[in-house]
Design an enzyme around this catalytic site. Structure first.
Site, PDB file in Angstrom:
ATOM      1  N   CYS B 113      80.848  46.495  27.269  1.00 15.16           N
ATOM      2  CA  CYS B 113      80.891  47.505  28.336  1.00 15.16           C
ATOM      3  C   CYS B 113      80.699  46.744  29.641  1.00 15.16           C
ATOM      4  CB  CYS B 113      79.772  48.521  28.146  1.00 15.16           C
ATOM      5  SG  CYS B 113      79.802  49.321  26.537  1.00 15.16           S
ATOM      6  N   ALA B 115      82.143  46.559  33.007  1.00 15.61           N
ATOM      7  CA  ALA B 115      82.114  46.895  34.447  1.00 15.61           C
ATOM      8  C   ALA B 115      80.687  47.218  34.886  1.00 15.61           C
ATOM      9  CB  ALA B 115      83.038  48.083  34.719  1.00 15.61           C
ATOM     10  N   PRO B 116      80.339  46.887  36.121  1.00 17.71           N
ATOM     11  CA  PRO B 116      81.166  46.319  37.186  1.00 17.71           C
ATOM     12  C   PRO B 116      81.319  44.791  37.151  1.00 17.71           C
ATOM     13  CG  PRO B 116      78.990  46.807  38.026  1.00 17.71           C
ATOM     14  CD  PRO B 116      78.996  47.274  36.597  1.00 17.71           C
ATOM     15  N   GLY B 117      80.668  44.113  36.224  1.00 16.28           N
ATOM     16  CA  GLY B 117      80.971  42.687  36.060  1.00 16.28           C
ATOM     17  C   GLY B 117      79.857  41.724  36.428  1.00 16.28           C
ATOM     18  N   GLY B 118      78.710  42.236  36.826  1.00 17.23           N
ATOM     19  CA  GLY B 118      77.599  41.338  37.180  1.00 17.23           C
ATOM     20  C   GLY B 118      77.157  40.502  35.991  1.00 17.23           C
ATOM     21  N   LYS B 119      77.019  41.173  34.850  1.00 14.79           N
ATOM     22  CA  LYS B 119      76.595  40.435  33.653  1.00 14.79           C
ATOM     23  C   LYS B 119      77.737  39.546  33.153  1.00 14.79           C
ATOM     24  CE  LYS B 119      73.731  44.278  32.331  1.00 14.79           C
ATOM     25  NZ  LYS B 119      74.516  45.227  33.158  1.00 14.79           N
ATOM     26  N   ASP B 181      75.818  46.203  26.609  1.00 12.88           N
ATOM     27  CA  ASP B 181      75.018  46.904  27.620  1.00 12.88           C
ATOM     28  C   ASP B 181      75.600  48.312  27.671  1.00 12.88           C
ATOM     29  OD1 ASP B 181      73.078  47.041  29.749  1.00 12.88           O
ATOM     30  OD2 ASP B 181      74.784  47.164  31.104  1.00 12.88           O
ATOM     31  N   CYS B 242      69.889  50.732  30.660  1.00 11.67           N
ATOM     32  CA  CYS B 242      69.049  50.873  31.854  1.00 11.67           C
ATOM     33  C   CYS B 242      68.398  52.246  31.814  1.00 11.67           C
ATOM     34  CB  CYS B 242      69.859  50.640  33.130  1.00 11.67           C
ATOM     35  SG  CYS B 242      71.305  51.673  33.294  1.00 11.67           S
TER      36      CYS B 242
END
Lengths: 165, 316
Positions: B113, B115-119, B181, B242
């Site tokens: 999962c 988006a948004p792509g930080g991980k 996530d 989260c």
């Protein structure tokens, strides 16, 4: 058009272009594959993607060249990935010129002694050694290639130099 | 304006330590997190920039390339260096699942999962832009953001799949490691929402709507089972959310372990400095869970100054 690995001939053409135009040493491509998609050429580690893949891939690696065929335009991803290898056609600009390009405005190259004599083609404009974007030299102008969305997000109060607060 | 936390209280005051401090923290502004992106080829030091520009900043942990800054988010989102991919804005908590997964050079990793792509960007960085990173995102708009962020960060070892993680057709055991996530009720981000104010309706929906939570439980279980199938024997799966909801966290993992007895929980191996600011997962909520759930970690904003999170590490 479904993605395809570049033929040996096309791959050679891209590597030669990167070397002759930007001075990128051909050895940097050794462990990398190049994929042709309708909107450009994509870079990916060797062997990661194959044409037999049946997934609906939105993207495959990183787009380093845009356009359907030569003359391709280099992308900022190309600059980011190969910056230490780029030996040619980087132009250092003043803060005012950098801001002009970042706001998608062009510079009259004929009236500017530093830009006279540049051949046509794409240049990487840098400020204090940092690449900020790409400009296209035409007959009389250096034309900003900064994307609209990028320029819009930077805001009106963009500064590149900061004094101590 | 303060939000009505009454249901939050009913649900969590018995499980979240120092609950009054927790509630107070939710009303405070969240520091803006900047992760220095280290694998682009442009010489750059974020700390030097912050110092040169006279910014107030804090580096919470010595071993993480992460800085907390203050002021308006748009100042950092509109900075040229952000657009050049020299740093990425993300919450400190969101680095934890990636650290727990321990991605290495040359591995084949799935971000289910993405988006948004930080991980995903941090994963690619740890993989040194090598191996293969498959990122899934079914929603077109979120996928655009994912694509733009990974492109800006200079990630080239990534394939972005336009669909749900459950729809991947790789054969069983294709991945060394998987990050899930998962979709969740996002209660941990309500600090953001308090700041924004305007999303109050959404906050209330996610907090009070039981049908919404039930749908999430089903989707989380589907994703976990798909991850199990795609993970090679001996591979590592990190599940994170989260939210504070035990049904979406420990409950989801407890059920998963019952369905897949060949899997077990492992220690997350965070540095001592980080781990002492986290709290062990619950071993009881409504009914007892597997005792090994204490190896998972809960992130509470009044102890670890970021958004609420939950992280579990499973080995097949």
């Amino acid at each position: 058009m479904s993605p395809k690995l570049l033929s040996n001939e096309d791959r050679h053409e891209v590597i030669t272009y990167a070397e002759t135009r930007y001075g990128v040493n051909p050895s940097v491509w050794k462990n990398l594959d190049l994929i042709k998609r309708k909107e450009g050429v994509w870079l990916i580690p060797k062997g990661v993607w194959s044409e037999e893949e049946d997934h609906l891939w939105e993207s495959t690696g990183l787009r380093v060249l845009s356009g359907k065929s030569f003359p391709y335009k280099i992308t900022m991803s190309f600059v980011q990935t190969f910056f230490p290898e780029i030996m040619k056609n980087k132009i250092e600009v003043t803060e005012l010129e950098a801001l002009t390009f970042l706001r998608r405005m062009n510079i009259d190259s004929e009236g500017h002694k530093d830009f006279q004599g540049l051949t046509k083609g794409y240049y990487i404009f840098c400020f204090e050694g940092k690449p900020l974007g790409i400009a296209l030299k035409t007959d009389r102008e250096l034309v900003s290639q900064v994307p609209k969305s990028f320029a819009a997000q930077l805001g009106k109060n963009l500064k590149l130099k900061f004094g101590d607060k | 304006m303060s939000l009505d936390w009454s249901l939050f209280k009913d649900r969590y005051q018995d499980i979240i330590p120092e609950f009054d401090l927790f509630l107070k923290k939710l009303e405070e502004p969240l520091p803006i997190g900047l992760r220095e992106a280290v694998f682009h080829q442009i010489p750059y030091k974020l700390e030097e920039k912050l110092t040169r520009e006279g910014e107030e900043f804090n580096k919470p942990f010595d071993d993480l390339p992460f800085y907390e800054v203050f002021g308006e988010r748009k100042r950092w989102g509109g900075d040229i260096d952000h657009h050049l991919g020299l740093y990425f804005m993300q919450a400190l908590s969101s680095l934890l699942p990636v650290i727990a997964l321990g991605p290495k050079k040359g591995e084949v990793i799935l971000d289910m999962c993405a988006a948004p792509g930080g991980k995903s960007g941090f994963l690619a960085e740890k993989m040194e832009n090598s191996g293969k990173l498959v990122c899934c995102e079914p929603d077109l708009n979120r996928r655009r953001v994912l694509k733009a962020n990974l492109s800006r960060l200079g990630v080239f070892n990534c394939l972005i799949f336009a669909g749900k993680g459950q729809e991947l057709s790789f054969s069983s055991g294709s991945f060394d490691k998987i990050l899930l996530d998962g979709p969740c009720s996002s209660e941990g981000t309500f600090r953001h929402e308090v700041l924004k104010g305007k999303k109050r309706r959404e906050v209330n929906y996610m907090t009070y709507n039981e049908a919404f939570r039930k749908r999430l439980h089903i989707e989380q279980a589907e994703l976990l089972d798909k991850a199990y199938d795609l993970l090679k024997p001996g591979g590592v799966l990190v599940y994170s959310t989260c939210t504070y909801d035990p049904d979406e966290n420990e409950g989801a993992i407890d059920s998963f372990l019952k369905r897949h007895p060949d899997c077990s929980l492992k220690d997350l191996e965070f540095s001592k400095e980080v781990d002492e600011k986290l709290r062990p997962g619950l071993t009881h909520y409504k009914s007892p869970y597997d005792p090994s759930l204490s190896l998972t970690r809960r992130v509470y904003p009044h102890i670890f100054n970021s958004i609420g999170f939950y992280v579990a590490k499973i080995v097949k």
